[in-house]
Design a protein around this motif. Sequence first.
Motif, PDB file in Angstrom:
ATOM      1  N   GLY A   1       9.424 -11.377  -5.969  1.00 55.02           N
ATOM      2  CA  GLY A   1      10.202 -10.917  -7.114  1.00 55.02           C
ATOM      3  C   GLY A   1       9.404 -10.437  -8.314  1.00 55.02           C
ATOM      4  N   VAL A   2       8.170  -9.996  -8.109  1.00 52.02           N
ATOM      5  CA  VAL A   2       7.355  -9.492  -9.209  1.00 52.02           C
ATOM      6  C   VAL A   2       7.759  -8.036  -9.474  1.00 52.02           C
ATOM      7  CG1 VAL A   2       5.008  -9.031 -10.007  1.00 52.02           C
ATOM      8  CG2 VAL A   2       5.464 -11.036  -8.579  1.00 52.02           C
ATOM      9  N   GLU A   3       8.379  -7.803 -10.623  1.00 48.07           N
ATOM     10  CA  GLU A   3       8.963  -6.499 -10.904  1.00 48.07           C
ATOM     11  C   GLU A   3       7.922  -5.387 -11.015  1.00 48.07           C
ATOM     12  OE1 GLU A   3      11.730  -4.610 -14.352  1.00 48.07           O
ATOM     13  OE2 GLU A   3      12.171  -6.676 -13.765  1.00 48.07           O
ATOM     14  N   ILE A   4       6.769  -5.670 -11.574  1.00 50.60           N
ATOM     15  CA  ILE A   4       5.733  -4.641 -11.701  1.00 50.60           C
ATOM     16  C   ILE A   4       5.250  -4.189 -10.326  1.00 50.60           C
ATOM     17  CG2 ILE A   4       3.808  -6.270 -11.967  1.00 50.60           C
ATOM     18  CD1 ILE A   4       4.015  -2.964 -13.832  1.00 50.60           C
ATOM     19  N   ALA A   5       5.199  -5.108  -9.365  1.00 48.96           N
ATOM     20  CA  ALA A   5       4.800  -4.746  -8.006  1.00 48.96           C
ATOM     21  C   ALA A   5       5.856  -3.861  -7.349  1.00 48.96           C
ATOM     22  CB  ALA A   5       4.552  -6.003  -7.172  1.00 48.96           C
ATOM     23  N   GLN A   6       7.127  -4.128  -7.623  1.00 52.11           N
ATOM     24  CA  GLN A   6       8.187  -3.262  -7.112  1.00 52.11           C
ATOM     25  C   GLN A   6       8.040  -1.856  -7.681  1.00 52.11           C
ATOM     26  OE1 GLN A   6      11.833  -5.172  -8.240  1.00 52.11           O
ATOM     27  NE2 GLN A   6      11.533  -6.900  -6.852  1.00 52.11           N
TER      28      GLN A   6
ATOM     29  N   VAL B   1       4.547  -4.701  -1.743  1.00 53.76           N
ATOM     30  CA  VAL B   1       5.776  -5.098  -1.044  1.00 53.76           C
ATOM     31  C   VAL B   1       5.902  -6.611  -1.033  1.00 53.76           C
ATOM     32  CG1 VAL B   1       6.882  -5.190   1.235  1.00 53.76           C
ATOM     33  CG2 VAL B   1       6.005  -3.030   0.363  1.00 53.76           C
ATOM     34  N   THR B   2       4.818  -7.299  -0.696  1.00 55.32           N
ATOM     35  CA  THR B   2       4.862  -8.759  -0.620  1.00 55.32           C
ATOM     36  C   THR B   2       5.160  -9.381  -1.975  1.00 55.32           C
ATOM     37  OG1 THR B   2       3.269  -8.692   1.191  1.00 55.32           O
ATOM     38  CG2 THR B   2       3.572 -10.812   0.082  1.00 55.32           C
ATOM     39  N   LEU B   3       4.407  -8.973  -2.999  1.00 61.96           N
ATOM     40  CA  LEU B   3       4.629  -9.536  -4.326  1.00 61.96           C
ATOM     41  C   LEU B   3       5.982  -9.114  -4.905  1.00 61.96           C
ATOM     42  CD1 LEU B   3       1.111  -9.093  -5.970  1.00 61.96           C
ATOM     43  CD2 LEU B   3       2.197 -11.233  -5.260  1.00 61.96           C
TER      44      LEU B   3
ATOM     45  N   ALA C   1     -14.001   9.645   4.367  1.00 63.66           N
ATOM     46  CA  ALA C   1     -13.557   8.327   3.918  1.00 63.66           C
ATOM     47  C   ALA C   1     -12.080   8.087   4.201  1.00 63.66           C
ATOM     48  CB  ALA C   1     -13.821   8.180   2.424  1.00 63.66           C
ATOM     49  N   GLY C   2     -11.489   8.901   5.055  1.00 67.38           N
ATOM     50  CA  GLY C   2     -10.049   8.823   5.295  1.00 67.38           C
ATOM     51  C   GLY C   2      -9.568   7.469   5.761  1.00 67.38           C
ATOM     52  N   LEU C   3     -10.283   6.878   6.718  1.00 63.55           N
ATOM     53  CA  LEU C   3      -9.855   5.570   7.219  1.00 63.55           C
ATOM     54  C   LEU C   3      -9.933   4.502   6.138  1.00 63.55           C
ATOM     55  CD1 LEU C   3     -11.364   5.532  10.814  1.00 63.55           C
ATOM     56  CD2 LEU C   3      -8.976   5.812  10.128  1.00 63.55           C
ATOM     57  N   TRP C   4     -10.974   4.563   5.308  1.00 60.09           N
ATOM     58  CA  TRP C   4     -11.108   3.601   4.214  1.00 60.09           C
ATOM     59  C   TRP C   4     -10.010   3.799   3.175  1.00 60.09           C
ATOM     60  CZ3 TRP C   4     -13.718  -0.706   4.267  1.00 60.09           C
ATOM     61  CH2 TRP C   4     -14.786  -0.828   5.149  1.00 60.09           C
ATOM     62  N   VAL C   5      -9.736   5.055   2.841  1.00 63.45           N
ATOM     63  CA  VAL C   5      -8.688   5.344   1.863  1.00 63.45           C
ATOM     64  C   VAL C   5      -7.334   4.874   2.385  1.00 63.45           C
ATOM     65  CG1 VAL C   5      -7.457   7.212   0.682  1.00 63.45           C
ATOM     66  CG2 VAL C   5      -9.945   7.253   0.794  1.00 63.45           C
ATOM     67  N   ILE C   6      -7.040   5.152   3.647  1.00 64.80           N
ATOM     68  CA  ILE C   6      -5.775   4.712   4.235  1.00 64.80           C
ATOM     69  C   ILE C   6      -5.717   3.189   4.291  1.00 64.80           C
ATOM     70  CG2 ILE C   6      -4.442   4.633   6.384  1.00 64.80           C
ATOM     71  CD1 ILE C   6      -5.272   7.556   6.818  1.00 64.80           C
ATOM     72  N   GLY C   7      -6.811   2.556   4.687  1.00 65.97           N
ATOM     73  CA  GLY C   7      -6.840   1.094   4.764  1.00 65.97           C
ATOM     74  C   GLY C   7      -6.621   0.433   3.417  1.00 65.97           C
ATOM     75  N   VAL C   8      -7.338   0.896   2.400  1.00 67.64           N
ATOM     76  CA  VAL C   8      -7.186   0.323   1.053  1.00 67.64           C
ATOM     77  C   VAL C   8      -5.788   0.628   0.514  1.00 67.64           C
ATOM     78  CG1 VAL C   8      -8.007   0.475  -1.339  1.00 67.64           C
ATOM     79  CG2 VAL C   8      -9.650   0.310   0.523  1.00 67.64           C
ATOM     80  N   GLY C   9      -5.309   1.848   0.736  1.00 70.86           N
ATOM     81  CA  GLY C   9      -3.970   2.214   0.269  1.00 70.86           C
ATOM     82  C   GLY C   9      -2.888   1.369   0.907  1.00 70.86           C
ATOM     83  N   MET C  10      -2.982   1.165   2.213  1.00 64.79           N
ATOM     84  CA  MET C  10      -1.986   0.342   2.903  1.00 64.79           C
ATOM     85  C   MET C  10      -2.070  -1.120   2.462  1.00 64.79           C
ATOM     86  SD  MET C  10      -0.029   2.228   4.641  1.00 64.79           S
ATOM     87  CE  MET C  10      -0.256   3.567   3.487  1.00 64.79           C
ATOM     88  N   PHE C  11      -3.290  -1.587   2.207  1.00 68.57           N
ATOM     89  CA  PHE C  11      -3.444  -2.952   1.684  1.00 68.57           C
ATOM     90  C   PHE C  11      -2.735  -3.092   0.342  1.00 68.57           C
ATOM     91  CE2 PHE C  11      -5.754  -5.783  -1.198  1.00 68.57           C
ATOM     92  CZ  PHE C  11      -5.533  -6.996  -0.553  1.00 68.57           C
ATOM     93  N   LEU C  12      -2.944  -2.101  -0.547  1.00 66.78           N
ATOM     94  CA  LEU C  12      -2.318  -2.158  -1.868  1.00 66.78           C
ATOM     95  C   LEU C  12      -0.798  -2.046  -1.771  1.00 66.78           C
ATOM     96  CD1 LEU C  12      -4.837  -0.004  -3.928  1.00 66.78           C
ATOM     97  CD2 LEU C  12      -4.548  -2.499  -3.981  1.00 66.78           C
TER      98      LEU C  12
END
Length: 175
Positions: free
Chosen positions: A99-104, A92-94, A76-87
């Motif tokens: 400026g969402v502090e919890i996301a930072q 980073v975006t939020l 499941a490495g590709l899925w784990v990396i894909g989901v992790g990078m998405f998160l």
Amino acid sequence: MDWYSSVFELIDMRSFSNLWFWIGLAVVWSSASHWVLGVPYDMIGRARRHGGQAEDDFVDLLRINSRRLLYIADEAGLWVIGVGMFLLTTCVTLGFFYGVEIAQALFFLGFPMAIISLLSVRTARALFETEHTIDQIYKRLARHRLVVQAIGMVSIFITAMWGMYVNLSIGVLGG
């Protein structure tokens, strides 16, 4: 002023000024440096000092955890990396664009742990691809732990600097 407002005024619910975030950060890094490929570091030291049954137990636990880690990475490495990078990208975006502090805060926890995960897979794969003596295994795990601790120190430092910046800028701007 009602009870709810008083409690939330007393306990700041923002991430970098919240004591629970810093306790959580310390627990995460303490756990990451204590568990080397799923083996507690005190068990490694005991196996190194005493040998015998302690060494056999250490080797068995290392083999089980390394195979489990490699199985997950292979299946499941590709899925784990894909989901992790998405998160992480979401954080980073939020966090840094909106400026969402919890996301930072989650990014400062998640990004270094993603690096540690990749290093753990690399170390486990290196242990299984070639034959190692027990002393070479001890050295490789000690090196892995040292790298994890170095990443942890740098991560805690950067998180603390960013947290102070955020807290001071909010304090100056009036939150």
